[in-house]
Scaffold this motif. Structure first.
Motif, PDB file in Angstrom:
ATOM      1  N   LYS A 114       0.614  -1.315  -0.164  1.00 55.20           N
ATOM      2  CA  LYS A 114      -0.021   0.254  -0.023  1.00 55.20           C
ATOM      3  C   LYS A 114       0.874   1.413   0.009  1.00 55.20           C
ATOM      4  O   LYS A 114       0.343   2.280  -0.347  1.00 55.20           O
ATOM      5  CB  LYS A 114      -1.007   0.038   1.119  1.00 55.20           C
ATOM      6  CG  LYS A 114      -2.124  -0.890   1.344  1.00 55.20           C
ATOM      7  CD  LYS A 114      -3.063  -0.493   2.526  1.00 55.20           C
ATOM      8  CE  LYS A 114      -3.475   0.882   2.279  1.00 55.20           C
ATOM      9  NZ  LYS A 114      -4.777   1.372   2.582  1.00 55.20           N
ATOM     10  N   ARG A 133       2.059   2.141   2.890  1.00 56.43           N
ATOM     11  CA  ARG A 133       1.450   2.938   4.173  1.00 56.43           C
ATOM     12  C   ARG A 133       2.452   3.091   5.006  1.00 56.43           C
ATOM     13  O   ARG A 133       3.356   2.405   5.356  1.00 56.43           O
ATOM     14  CB  ARG A 133       0.493   1.966   4.593  1.00 56.43           C
ATOM     15  CG  ARG A 133      -0.466   2.234   5.908  1.00 56.43           C
ATOM     16  CD  ARG A 133      -1.441   1.165   6.148  1.00 56.43           C
ATOM     17  NE  ARG A 133      -2.081   1.268   7.437  1.00 56.43           N
ATOM     18  CZ  ARG A 133      -3.270   1.852   7.616  1.00 56.43           C
ATOM     19  NH1 ARG A 133      -4.083   1.972   6.287  1.00 56.43           N
ATOM     20  NH2 ARG A 133      -4.046   1.897   8.603  1.00 56.43           N
ATOM     21  N   SER A 161      -7.685  -0.431   4.139  1.00 52.60           N
ATOM     22  CA  SER A 161      -8.459  -0.399   2.851  1.00 52.60           C
ATOM     23  C   SER A 161      -7.724  -0.817   1.595  1.00 52.60           C
ATOM     24  O   SER A 161      -6.343  -0.710   1.713  1.00 52.60           O
ATOM     25  CB  SER A 161      -9.002   1.011   2.631  1.00 52.60           C
ATOM     26  OG  SER A 161      -8.179   1.899   2.861  1.00 52.60           O
ATOM     27  N   ASN A 168      -6.271  -0.107  -1.036  1.00 52.28           N
ATOM     28  CA  ASN A 168      -5.946   0.968  -2.071  1.00 52.28           C
ATOM     29  C   ASN A 168      -4.367   1.196  -1.815  1.00 52.28           C
ATOM     30  O   ASN A 168      -4.002   1.209  -0.833  1.00 52.28           O
ATOM     31  CB  ASN A 168      -6.782   2.169  -1.945  1.00 52.28           C
ATOM     32  CG  ASN A 168      -6.852   2.752  -0.606  1.00 52.28           C
ATOM     33  OD1 ASN A 168      -7.564   2.084   0.384  1.00 52.28           O
ATOM     34  ND2 ASN A 168      -6.215   3.776  -0.357  1.00 52.28           N
ATOM     35  N   SER A 214     -10.423   5.142  -0.794  1.00 54.55           N
ATOM     36  CA  SER A 214     -10.887   3.606  -0.517  1.00 54.55           C
ATOM     37  C   SER A 214     -11.549   3.222  -1.516  1.00 54.55           C
ATOM     38  O   SER A 214     -12.448   3.729  -1.890  1.00 54.55           O
ATOM     39  CB  SER A 214     -11.515   3.301   0.737  1.00 54.55           C
ATOM     40  OG  SER A 214     -10.604   4.171   1.736  1.00 54.55           O
ATOM     41  N   HIS A 253      -5.393  11.812   3.257  1.00 47.31           N
ATOM     42  CA  HIS A 253      -6.394  10.629   2.991  1.00 47.31           C
ATOM     43  C   HIS A 253      -7.432  10.863   1.730  1.00 47.31           C
ATOM     44  O   HIS A 253      -8.016  11.978   1.792  1.00 47.31           O
ATOM     45  CB  HIS A 253      -7.199  10.391   4.233  1.00 47.31           C
ATOM     46  CG  HIS A 253      -6.852   9.187   4.710  1.00 47.31           C
ATOM     47  ND1 HIS A 253      -6.257   9.031   6.213  1.00 47.31           N
ATOM     48  CD2 HIS A 253      -7.089   7.956   4.555  1.00 47.31           C
ATOM     49  CE1 HIS A 253      -6.106   7.791   6.579  1.00 47.31           C
ATOM     50  NE2 HIS A 253      -6.681   7.128   5.439  1.00 47.31           N
TER      51      HIS A 253
END
Ligand code: AMP
Ligand code: MG
Length: 350
Positions: free
Chosen positions: A58, A60, A145, A147, A153, A238
């Protein structure tokens, strides 16, 4: 990496396919799957190497904790130290469903899953494909999520395919997500409990169980520079489409007039403009790429269509997106929370 893509019907789940995907998770692989909120990107929450792969796929940030998904009440006992009375009550009332409860974690949840916190967010999804998959995996499933970090998302399988093909082992397609926004998060490690992310389970619904439950004040405003969030994810950009989003807020007729005026100015500059409208207002926009989220009388429909609409403006390659605003009551709080974040809190009051 070759990504296996499976399509399933929630009403007639092919058990043999679920077994294949469950096996992948059990062995430490990554599987994207539908839930009633948004599509999730799952890995064995107890397997450090597997969870690491979620953050990599991701992009992330490592200090953003993951929510752990379970298929039954029994199994959560292993993963938490205690379940306060109020947590019991709301889990009983809203599970399976779009509610994440934060509790003190046991040692079985590795630090990478909770991003170093002593607590863990746990949820039992309502979607049957999700629950069958978790059962087949035989382990709790950490799933943010599905994505690339920062994007809206995914609420359709095609969006997971777009973002994650080649990066994960398997994607399960299972139609459109019913709720369309991520779960409500309530922190039950404090007394009274505090809502850290609004969702389909509204604060009013939760207050029926303890009237002291409140919503974190930081949720609806632009984070200050020295902001230390209670939920680490609060501080990140986000839900953002490629084009900048601006929200016009105030009296509805004045909003429409303002958006039309802005559209004209952008078009004079040769810009392609996306407009987020509603069934009640769509016919009052004569220029630009106009999309209705649904009727203002059904905030659930608006919520369901929000992320997919933001994504569709990426496909149209618009230069700027102008959006109407919604009343911040009931589920409108969750809709405006996501919309404001996608706009980076760029709000024009009329
Ligand atoms: P996502 O999986 O992208 O929907 O994000 C999950 C969000 O849940 C994170 O960004 C955090 O804000 C929140 N969260 C998860 N676990 C915890 C926790 N233990 N304490 C506080 N917030 C959490
Ligand atoms: Mg997310």
């Amino acid at each position: 990496m070759n990504t296996k893509i499976i399509y399933l019907d929630e009403n007639k789940i092919d058990e043999s396919q679920i077994k294949v995907a469950g096996e992948i998770l059990h062995k430490g692989g990554l599987v994207a799957f539908p839930t009633e909120t948004v599509y999730g990107l799952g890995a064995d929450a107890t397997n450090i190497e597997a969870v690491k792969k979620i953050f990599e796929a991701k992009g992330r940030p490592q200090d953003n904790p993951l929510i752990v998904h379970v298929a039954d009440f029994e199994s959560i006992k292993e993963y938490v130290l205690e379940i306060p009375n109020i947590a019991h009550k709301i889990m009983e009332a809203f599970w399976p469903g779009p509610l994440t409860v934060i509790l003190k974690k046991s040692l079985k949840i590795p630090s990478i899953t909770s991003a170093g916190l002593e607590s863990v967010g746990i949820r039992m999804p309502a979607n049957l494909i999700a629950r069958e998959l978790i059962k087949a995996a035989g382990v709790p499933i950490a799933a943010p999520s599905a994505n690339i970090s920062g994007r809206p998302s995914p609420t359709e399988a095609e969006r997971c395919i777009e973002d994650l093909t080649g990066k994960i082992d398997c994607i399960i397609g299972g139609g459109s997500c019913q709720v369309g926004l991520e779960s409500t998060i309530i922190d039950c490690t404090t007394d009274p409990p505090c809502v850290l992310r609004p969702g389909a389970i509204t604060v009013d619904m939760l207050r029926n169980f303890d009237e002291r439950i409140y919503i974190d004040r930081a949720i609806m405003k632009k984070p200050e520079l020295d902001f230390k969030p209670k939920a680490p994810g609060m501080k990140y950009r986000h839900y953002a489409p490629n084009a900048p989003v601006k929200i016009v807020c105030g009296d509805l007729q004045k909003t429409i007039a303002k958006i039309n005026e802005m559209v004209q100015n952008y078009m004079d500059d040769k810009k392609l403009v996306g407009i987020i409208a509603t069934d009640e207002t769509i016919c009052q926009y004569l220029q630009g790429e106009v999309v209705s989220l649904g009727s203002r009388r059904h905030i659930e429909t608006i919520a369901q269509n929000l992320f997919e609409t933001l994504r569709s403006f990426d496909d149209m390659k618009v230069d700027i997106i102008l959006s109407e605003a919604f009343d911040e009551t009931g589920m409108g709080i969750a809709v405006m929370n996501r919309l404001k974040k996608s706009a980076g809190f760029d709000i024009i009051k009329v």
